[in-house]
Design a protein around this motif. Sequence first.
Motif, PDB file in Angstrom:
ATOM      1  N   GLN A 270       0.910  -1.242  -0.069  1.00 37.87           N
ATOM      2  CA  GLN A 270       0.051   0.046   0.214  1.00 37.87           C
ATOM      3  C   GLN A 270       0.812   1.276  -0.014  1.00 37.87           C
ATOM      4  OE1 GLN A 270      -2.322   1.165   3.537  1.00 37.87           O
ATOM      5  NE2 GLN A 270      -3.960   1.064   2.303  1.00 37.87           N
ATOM      6  N   TYR A 271       1.870   1.064   0.881  1.00 40.31           N
ATOM      7  CA  TYR A 271       2.908   2.449   0.798  1.00 40.31           C
ATOM      8  C   TYR A 271       3.359   2.736  -0.679  1.00 40.31           C
ATOM      9  CZ  TYR A 271       6.662   5.206   2.500  1.00 40.31           C
ATOM     10  OH  TYR A 271       7.599   6.173   2.812  1.00 40.31           O
ATOM     11  N   CYS A 272       3.808   1.785  -1.232  1.00 35.92           N
ATOM     12  CA  CYS A 272       4.406   1.856  -2.555  1.00 35.92           C
ATOM     13  C   CYS A 272       3.522   2.293  -3.794  1.00 35.92           C
ATOM     14  CB  CYS A 272       5.339   0.517  -2.938  1.00 35.92           C
ATOM     15  SG  CYS A 272       6.186  -0.149  -1.784  1.00 35.92           S
ATOM     16  N   GLN A 273       2.214   2.354  -3.393  1.00 35.09           N
ATOM     17  CA  GLN A 273       1.389   2.759  -4.639  1.00 35.09           C
ATOM     18  C   GLN A 273       1.362   4.207  -4.981  1.00 35.09           C
ATOM     19  OE1 GLN A 273      -0.069   0.101  -6.366  1.00 35.09           O
ATOM     20  NE2 GLN A 273       1.001  -1.096  -4.830  1.00 35.09           N
ATOM     21  N   SER A 274       0.762   4.231  -6.078  1.00 30.41           N
ATOM     22  CA  SER A 274       0.891   5.783  -6.726  1.00 30.41           C
ATOM     23  C   SER A 274       0.049   6.978  -5.690  1.00 30.41           C
ATOM     24  CB  SER A 274      -0.085   5.756  -7.945  1.00 30.41           C
ATOM     25  OG  SER A 274       0.476   4.838  -8.770  1.00 30.41           O
ATOM     26  N   ILE A 294       5.958  -8.640  -6.869  1.00 25.18           N
ATOM     27  CA  ILE A 294       6.597  -9.952  -7.193  1.00 25.18           C
ATOM     28  C   ILE A 294       8.033  -9.759  -7.247  1.00 25.18           C
ATOM     29  CG2 ILE A 294       6.623 -11.696  -8.833  1.00 25.18           C
ATOM     30  CD1 ILE A 294       3.765 -11.294  -9.442  1.00 25.18           C
ATOM     31  N   TYR A 295       8.628  -9.020  -8.244  1.00 26.93           N
ATOM     32  CA  TYR A 295       9.937  -8.722  -8.655  1.00 26.93           C
ATOM     33  C   TYR A 295      10.766  -8.074  -7.601  1.00 26.93           C
ATOM     34  CZ  TYR A 295       8.403 -10.859 -13.078  1.00 26.93           C
ATOM     35  OH  TYR A 295       7.874 -11.650 -14.045  1.00 26.93           O
ATOM     36  N   VAL A 296      10.223  -7.167  -6.888  1.00 27.14           N
ATOM     37  CA  VAL A 296      10.957  -6.294  -5.851  1.00 27.14           C
ATOM     38  C   VAL A 296      11.427  -7.132  -4.657  1.00 27.14           C
ATOM     39  CG1 VAL A 296      10.833  -4.352  -4.170  1.00 27.14           C
ATOM     40  CG2 VAL A 296      10.411  -4.203  -6.654  1.00 27.14           C
ATOM     41  N   THR A 588       9.606   0.125  -6.973  1.00 28.14           N
ATOM     42  CA  THR A 588      11.211   0.139  -6.124  1.00 28.14           C
ATOM     43  C   THR A 588      11.142   1.292  -5.396  1.00 28.14           C
ATOM     44  OG1 THR A 588      11.712  -1.290  -8.149  1.00 28.14           O
ATOM     45  CG2 THR A 588      13.355  -0.697  -6.652  1.00 28.14           C
ATOM     46  N   LYS A 589      11.267   2.390  -6.025  1.00 29.67           N
ATOM     47  CA  LYS A 589      11.599   3.628  -5.272  1.00 29.67           C
ATOM     48  C   LYS A 589      10.629   3.959  -4.091  1.00 29.67           C
ATOM     49  CE  LYS A 589      13.074   5.796  -9.632  1.00 29.67           C
ATOM     50  NZ  LYS A 589      12.785   6.761 -10.907  1.00 29.67           N
ATOM     51  N   ASN A 590       9.580   3.541  -4.202  1.00 21.85           N
ATOM     52  CA  ASN A 590       8.854   3.946  -2.757  1.00 21.85           C
ATOM     53  C   ASN A 590       8.966   2.622  -1.876  1.00 21.85           C
ATOM     54  OD1 ASN A 590       7.394   6.218  -3.542  1.00 21.85           O
ATOM     55  ND2 ASN A 590       5.903   4.945  -4.552  1.00 21.85           N
ATOM     56  N   TYR A 591       9.281   1.309  -2.330  1.00 19.14           N
ATOM     57  CA  TYR A 591       9.807   0.330  -1.364  1.00 19.14           C
ATOM     58  C   TYR A 591      10.917   0.575  -0.666  1.00 19.14           C
ATOM     59  CZ  TYR A 591      10.091  -4.524   0.036  1.00 19.14           C
ATOM     60  OH  TYR A 591      10.492  -5.679   0.789  1.00 19.14           O
TER      61      TYR A 591
END
Length: 759
Positions: A270-274, A294-296, A588-591
């Motif tokens: 949720q944190y990493c969404q737009s 999946i990939y992160v 990725t940037k938000n993760y």
Amino acid sequence: MSKKYKTFLNVSKLRSYLLKELNHKKVKVISFDVFDTLIHRRAHTEAIVEATCFWLDEYLIKKGISQVVNAKKAREEAYKKLIYEKAAQGLDLDINLDQLVLPWIRESVGGPFEGDQSLSIELANKECEFEINSSFHCPKFLSLINELKEFPVRIIYISDMYLGSKYVQKILDANNFLNSFDAGYVSGDFSLLKRTGTLFPEVLKKENIDPQEIIHIGDNKVSDGEKAFERGIFSLIIQDQHMIRRNNKMKFDLLHSKKERKWLGLIAAQYCQSSLSDIDTLEVAYGQRLLGPIYVSFIHRILERCRDENIDKVFFFSREGFILKNVFDNLNPRFFNNEISKPESKYLGISRLTTFLAAMNGYSLKEIVASFNNTPHYSLKNLFAPLKCSNELISKIAGKYGFNDINAALPPFYMEWAPFLKLLEDEELKGIIEEKKNGVRNNLISYLEELGFFESNKVAIVDVGWSGQIQDNLFSSIQHRADCPQIFGIYLGTTLAAHWRKTPKNWMEYTHADECHLGWSGMAAFEFKQGLEAVIRAPHGTVIGYGKNDNLKSIEPILKNDTEKSRIAELDDQPTYAMFQEGIIKFTKNYNNAINIFDITASDFIPYSRMILNRVVRFPYLREVIWLGSGKNVSDLGSAEIFNLTNNSKLSLFKPKEFLNTLKTSIWKYGIISLAKNNLLKIIFAAIWTFKNLKNKNESLDGGIHFHNYENINNDNFASKNKNLNNPIKDPLYENTFINHSKFLQIGRSKGCLKNLFK
């Protein structure tokens, strides 16, 4: 303005009403609430406080400073003492962050110590940094404020917030509100609160206005509405139901994460969404919301394994490794702040074809099986396709043993057929095989030397999956060298064949899916392997060999030409894949920030990403099937056969024979089910297919494998043989791939439909 306040469900209607009021009322000041009105968070505010506490605990441990009580408890105690002092002065129970940090630190360690003043400044800035990284602005309110600049009014903000205006202003500036306000009033600076009504008179006094000369805008019916009304101020209240539900959900999820850490995967996703201002294509949204987790999470686990095993070089196989390397490079600094220990990533131009040729041992059973695994048509032409010999030459050699048509299907008993066995022993054919092997192997080894492959005791190689064939062939080609490193192959999913191939020196392991470890969600990976590879495919052709570059100083991979039929088919798909990949990069940037906020591990996140993997493969939306199903799967072991991932033609359950035939021959069976537009059928098919393909409980799954409980093959202290991270080798293949990726992304966006990705 006789009403208490006026409520609006969206900003557009609030804007229209406000502009009308300004046109016929004498309003001198417009004030805005900040949090949950102008600024929204990616995480619940409690999570940000906990992240700051965790940072302080880690800092004190690293510095060897003992704590009397942990940072969270110390913060609570320090806060209580300070607000009691405010209460004794007749003020509200609030302070600002600068007043809190030093007593907080001293409460934790039991008193003052050398450097506590400088640490308090760093701690306050760290909390502000977490807030900035976790916030995004409301673009409609930003637009409204810019519009209000045309009116003769002052624009201010009023916030109930312990940070104080010093840090609230930094958060606003970082979220595009730079120079938007004439003044700001924050409860922590005055120890006066909106929710008690005492902050509003102070603002009126500072602004030198009467209550009728200000309109306040906020989201809280009590603090921004009723309490303002009690002081004679009229308010406009925004009640965006979507944002209210979102905030309630964040609070609920955070509470449950304290009981079960696997809940953190949902919170991190949720944190990493737009954000509200994120405009892009639906394909980018798909990449961010579904492919990103999946990939992160896959790369997150790889980074942890590098840290566990002291691996200092990671090689990403082309072509799927292009985006995976990008994700790795984005996350790497979070795990390895120390430049000396940070693993170096390399994009390795390699393929099944080149490693097949380099590892050939004549044309034994191994080579035959590898060749025929790529094609349903067992012919001599396809068998010897990896050799890249002309059809005329193969026909001439085969003709000696009675083969008149090299494209004809071999009989089922070909492995015991005398003419076929004699053909494999042909001296001319053996000479061709040996020449091909030596040429590719020598160049491959030179290429690996230039990339520093042999400079480390341990290296990791990364690919999506599945059987470890490329890794096994690579190891076979170099295992004779004294400096051959221990290879750790880390894959999203591994089949039984990978376990049969692996050895301690040539290790293979999985992160999400494994045929030896049954898990319903993870096993979905094996039901659409080609699609999971295709969506992260790099925009260049497969590596077909190696040769000297233009200045004849180094070895470079030779790529399949874009004019070939199979490449033309792939290039048609690339704009869509580039948009998927852009979504993964956004995630990725938000993760990176999510890891800091929630202290999340790969083990915390992988259960959620497995659930998403299940969703992507087994329960796709029709739009997703059209995107993915139009993709092409190309056999690149010489034959270059092209297969559609699905048949995107209209299918109907009222034509069962046609439907079943299409389902039987499709690579992605769940995609075909989705084309029938029957959600119940998806569930029924998933249940039947899973039951049919699950291994018998009494059946041994390991086939004699003895490495399942592997923990640290080699625990010796690691030291690189010839480490030179200060002068990394340039990687033209990777750099050129980035350029091509940007071009295809631009093409995809020009053809796509731009949407607000937040909703």
